[in-house]
Design a protein around this motif. Structure first.
Motif, PDB file in Angstrom:
ATOM      1  N   LEU A 233       0.801  -1.229   0.000  1.00  0.00           N
ATOM      2  CA  LEU A 233       0.000   0.000   0.000  1.00  0.00           C
ATOM      3  C   LEU A 233       0.827   1.269   0.000  1.00  0.00           C
ATOM      4  O   LEU A 233       0.463   2.267  -0.613  1.00  0.00           O
ATOM      5  N   ARG A 234       1.954   1.248   0.708  1.00  0.00           N
ATOM      6  CA  ARG A 234       2.703   2.484   0.954  1.00  0.00           C
ATOM      7  C   ARG A 234       3.622   2.909  -0.194  1.00  0.00           C
ATOM      8  O   ARG A 234       4.066   4.039  -0.239  1.00  0.00           O
ATOM      9  N   LYS A 235       3.960   2.015  -1.105  1.00  0.00           N
ATOM     10  CA  LYS A 235       4.778   2.344  -2.278  1.00  0.00           C
ATOM     11  C   LYS A 235       6.119   2.988  -1.907  1.00  0.00           C
ATOM     12  O   LYS A 235       6.615   3.891  -2.591  1.00  0.00           O
ATOM     13  N   ARG A 236       6.674   2.566  -0.810  1.00  0.00           N
ATOM     14  CA  ARG A 236       8.012   2.984  -0.383  1.00  0.00           C
ATOM     15  C   ARG A 236       8.476   1.940   0.630  1.00  0.00           C
ATOM     16  O   ARG A 236       7.651   1.145   1.109  1.00  0.00           O
ATOM     17  N   PRO A 237       9.759   1.888   0.994  1.00  0.00           N
ATOM     18  CA  PRO A 237      10.189   0.902   1.985  1.00  0.00           C
ATOM     19  C   PRO A 237       9.410   1.037   3.301  1.00  0.00           C
ATOM     20  O   PRO A 237       9.259   2.139   3.824  1.00  0.00           O
ATOM     21  N   VAL A 238       8.886  -0.077   3.758  1.00  0.00           N
ATOM     22  CA  VAL A 238       8.255  -0.150   5.088  1.00  0.00           C
ATOM     23  C   VAL A 238       9.141  -1.071   5.919  1.00  0.00           C
ATOM     24  O   VAL A 238       9.255  -2.260   5.612  1.00  0.00           O
ATOM     25  N   ILE A 239       9.769  -0.515   6.942  1.00  0.00           N
ATOM     26  CA  ILE A 239      10.788  -1.254   7.686  1.00  0.00           C
ATOM     27  C   ILE A 239      10.331  -1.508   9.118  1.00  0.00           C
ATOM     28  O   ILE A 239      10.239  -0.578   9.924  1.00  0.00           O
ATOM     29  N   PRO A 240      10.000  -2.755   9.466  1.00  0.00           N
ATOM     30  CA  PRO A 240       9.707  -3.050  10.870  1.00  0.00           C
ATOM     31  C   PRO A 240      10.984  -2.960  11.702  1.00  0.00           C
ATOM     32  O   PRO A 240      12.020  -3.505  11.313  1.00  0.00           O
ATOM     33  N   VAL A 241      10.915  -2.253  12.809  1.00  0.00           N
ATOM     34  CA  VAL A 241      12.094  -2.113  13.687  1.00  0.00           C
ATOM     35  C   VAL A 241      12.034  -3.100  14.858  1.00  0.00           C
ATOM     36  O   VAL A 241      12.790  -2.991  15.811  1.00  0.00           O
ATOM     37  N   GLY A 242      11.101  -4.070  14.751  1.00  0.00           N
ATOM     38  CA  GLY A 242      10.888  -4.971  15.879  1.00  0.00           C
ATOM     39  C   GLY A 242       9.930  -4.328  16.870  1.00  0.00           C
ATOM     40  O   GLY A 242       9.418  -3.231  16.641  1.00  0.00           O
ATOM     41  N   LEU A 243       9.688  -5.001  17.963  1.00  0.00           N
ATOM     42  CA  LEU A 243       8.705  -4.530  18.937  1.00  0.00           C
ATOM     43  C   LEU A 243       9.291  -3.615  20.007  1.00  0.00           C
ATOM     44  O   LEU A 243       8.563  -3.143  20.884  1.00  0.00           O
ATOM     45  N   LEU A 244      10.601  -3.352  19.928  1.00  0.00           N
ATOM     46  CA  LEU A 244      11.268  -2.557  20.969  1.00  0.00           C
ATOM     47  C   LEU A 244      10.854  -3.060  22.355  1.00  0.00           C
ATOM     48  O   LEU A 244      10.300  -2.314  23.169  1.00  0.00           O
ATOM     49  N   PRO A 245      11.081  -4.358  22.626  1.00  0.00           N
ATOM     50  CA  PRO A 245      10.598  -4.933  23.886  1.00  0.00           C
ATOM     51  C   PRO A 245      11.233  -4.244  25.086  1.00  0.00           C
ATOM     52  O   PRO A 245      12.362  -3.740  25.006  1.00  0.00           O
ATOM     53  N   PRO A 246      10.499  -4.192  26.192  1.00  0.00           N
ATOM     54  CA  PRO A 246      11.033  -3.519  27.382  1.00  0.00           C
ATOM     55  C   PRO A 246      12.230  -4.271  27.954  1.00  0.00           C
ATOM     56  O   PRO A 246      12.300  -5.501  27.890  1.00  0.00           O
ATOM     57  N   THR A 247      13.159  -3.515  28.496  1.00  0.00           N
ATOM     58  CA  THR A 247      14.265  -4.145  29.217  1.00  0.00           C
ATOM     59  C   THR A 247      13.797  -4.402  30.643  1.00  0.00           C
ATOM     60  O   THR A 247      13.030  -3.600  31.198  1.00  0.00           O
ATOM     61  N   PRO A 248      14.214  -5.516  31.259  1.00  0.00           N
ATOM     62  CA  PRO A 248      13.758  -5.821  32.615  1.00  0.00           C
ATOM     63  C   PRO A 248      14.052  -4.663  33.563  1.00  0.00           C
ATOM     64  O   PRO A 248      15.146  -4.079  33.518  1.00  0.00           O
ATOM     65  N   PRO A 249      13.078  -4.278  34.391  1.00  0.00           N
ATOM     66  CA  PRO A 249      13.310  -3.167  35.320  1.00  0.00           C
ATOM     67  C   PRO A 249      14.407  -3.504  36.323  1.00  0.00           C
ATOM     68  O   PRO A 249      14.520  -4.645  36.778  1.00  0.00           O
TER      69      PRO A 249
END
Length: 460
Positions: A233-249
């Protein structure tokens, strides 16, 4: 090191936006990329602390926020204003254009990574020939729902009612759409200009126009069908950066006696028995909503921890809850008034489920710990992600009435189904299964590396 690369981050003035932008900044800084993170003075003071070893690479830059009529004194983020009055914050934010341009003139960064709302960033980027990436903090589901590159979207969404059905470009089975009671307000907000002079559609079009790529907080392992569609749909690169999971507190000394008592109570509860209830900083609950949630918790007979900020309509903390509620609950539940350390709570072994608004960041944090999901979307685009979770067999949605109201009985039923009833076992198992994906640090680091490689190889 990333060859001395300098990236400017420009998030919208909402903590649901600033926090993912800060997480992305930290991930890039770990690769040696220098970051300038632009937001207002008050927001800089309220952001989480940057890891000590990265402070030399992440510069928090103050962007002065001009005063405008309609914006309360001292308001610098959506959390500071009433629901529905963010148009004046957008108007003030648009007046940051000269200060932003001055900063870009002086710094000449390699990239600008920006949010959907600064519709003026494209003018500055093109004037100085600086490539930019539009980073969407929303899920792939939400982005795919709103479809192609937006120029013809008004024809595709001819009426508010059209938002209540999955769009024609969905190539797979999906129930993702807005409930009817939300469509009128959403349609007006998306297609009609507000006090800032721009509509939501205007800002989306301008965010996408001329950007080198779209980065998105998602991964193929969870949202592959929506990501695949979005790339078409976007007609340009769509780059998933991952879920940016939380680091353990980090383990920290507890100096606040109120939190110390809450932690003591949590420590005394059986493993995976407690429901954590939290509706985020942006979700402003009405008195009726607070009362129905409270009475639903009471009816459920489950142990719970509710992180609740004093609403603007309450004269004090005591006025927030139904009369006699806390005495009737006794030691079975805790209502923690004020800001609570969400990751510390979610990572606690006694937590087994979460009742929340279905915000994308909260979904990621909840599944990261494998908890049962009970969703009650109340605003914004949360209904789309809630339906996506239900489609995937991952969440139980609290039943609401045609007008969007809900009853304590529905809250109690959903809680018991998710937490203790045999019929809900499949939801609990599904969350544990998804935890393996959401908490896989190596998987998400690989996505981030692909994004960093894009920035390096596409730098002009």
């Amino acid at each position: 090191m990333a060859d001395g690369m300098h990236v400017v981050m420009l998030p919208w003035l909402a903590f649901g936006h600033m926090i993912p932008f800060l997480q992305l900044s930290i991930a890039l800084a770990k690769a040696g990329i220098r970051i300038s993170f632009l937001t207002t003075q008050k927001n800089i003071q309220r952001l989480p602390k940057i890891p000590q070893h990265l402070t030399a690479l992440i510069n928090l830059v103050e962007l002065p926020l001009p005063k405008v009529d309609g914006l309360p004194e001292g308001a610098e983020a959506t959390v500071d204003i009433l629901h529905g009055s963010d148009e004046y914050l957008k108007k003030a934010y648009d007046l940051c254009y000269p200060a932003f341009k001055k900063f870009i003139t002086e710094e000449s960064p390699d990239w600008i990574v920006h949010d959907i709302f600064p519709c003026w960033v494209g003018n500055v980027a093109s004037e100085f020939n600086i490539p930019r990436v539009f980073f969407s903090i929303y899920s792939a589901t939400v982005n795919a729902f709103f479809g192609p590159d937006a120029d013809g979207l008004k024809k595709m969404w001819p009426s508010p009612e059209s938002l209540a059905s999955p769009p024609e470009w969905f190539e797979f089975e999906s129930s993702v759409a807005f409930p009817t009671h939300e469509t009128a307000g959403l349609y007006c907000g998306f297609f009609s200009p507000d006090a800032s002079g721009f509509s939501g559609l205007d800002r989306l079009v301008l965010a996408l126009q001329g950007c080198s790529a779209m980065a998105i907080r998602s991964c193929n392992e969870f949202q592959g069908e929506y990501l695949g569609l979005l790339k078409k749909l976007r007609k340009r690169p769509v780059i998933p950066v991952g879920l940016l999971p939380p680091t353990p507190p980090e383990k920290r000394e507890t100096t606040d006696p109120k939190w110390a008592n809450t932690l003591k109570w949590l420590n005394e509860q059986p493993d995976r028995s407690v429901v954590f209830v939290c509706f985020g900083s942006e979700c402003k609950l009405s008195r009726n909503q607070v009362f129905e949630i409270a009475l639903g918790l009471q009816l459920s007979n489950l142990p719970f921890l509710w992180a609740l900020r004093t609403p603007i309509w309450a004269t004090n903390d005591m006025d927030t809850l139904p009369p006699g509620f806390e005495s009737q609950i006794g030691s079975r539940g805790v209502v923690y008034m004020g800001w609570a350390p969400q990751l510390e709570i979610l990572s606690h072994p006694s937590i087994g489920g979460s009742l929340f608004h279905s915000g994308w960041a909260s979904i990621i944090e909840t599944v990261h710990y494998g908890h049962a999901l009970i969703v009650l979307p109340l605003a914004n685009v949360h209904s789309l992600d809630a339906r996506m979770l239900v489609d995937k067999g991952l969440a139980i949605k609290v039943e609401v009435n045609d007008d969007g109201s809900f009853h304590r009985d529905a809250v109690a039923r959903s809680l018991r189904l998710a937490m203790v009833e045999e019929e809900g076992e499949r939801f609990r198992l599904k969350s544990i299964e998804m935890k393996a994906i959401f908490s896989d640090q190596t998987l998400h680091e690989n996505y981030m590396n692909e994004f960093i490689n894009f920035l390096k190889s596409s730098k002009t």
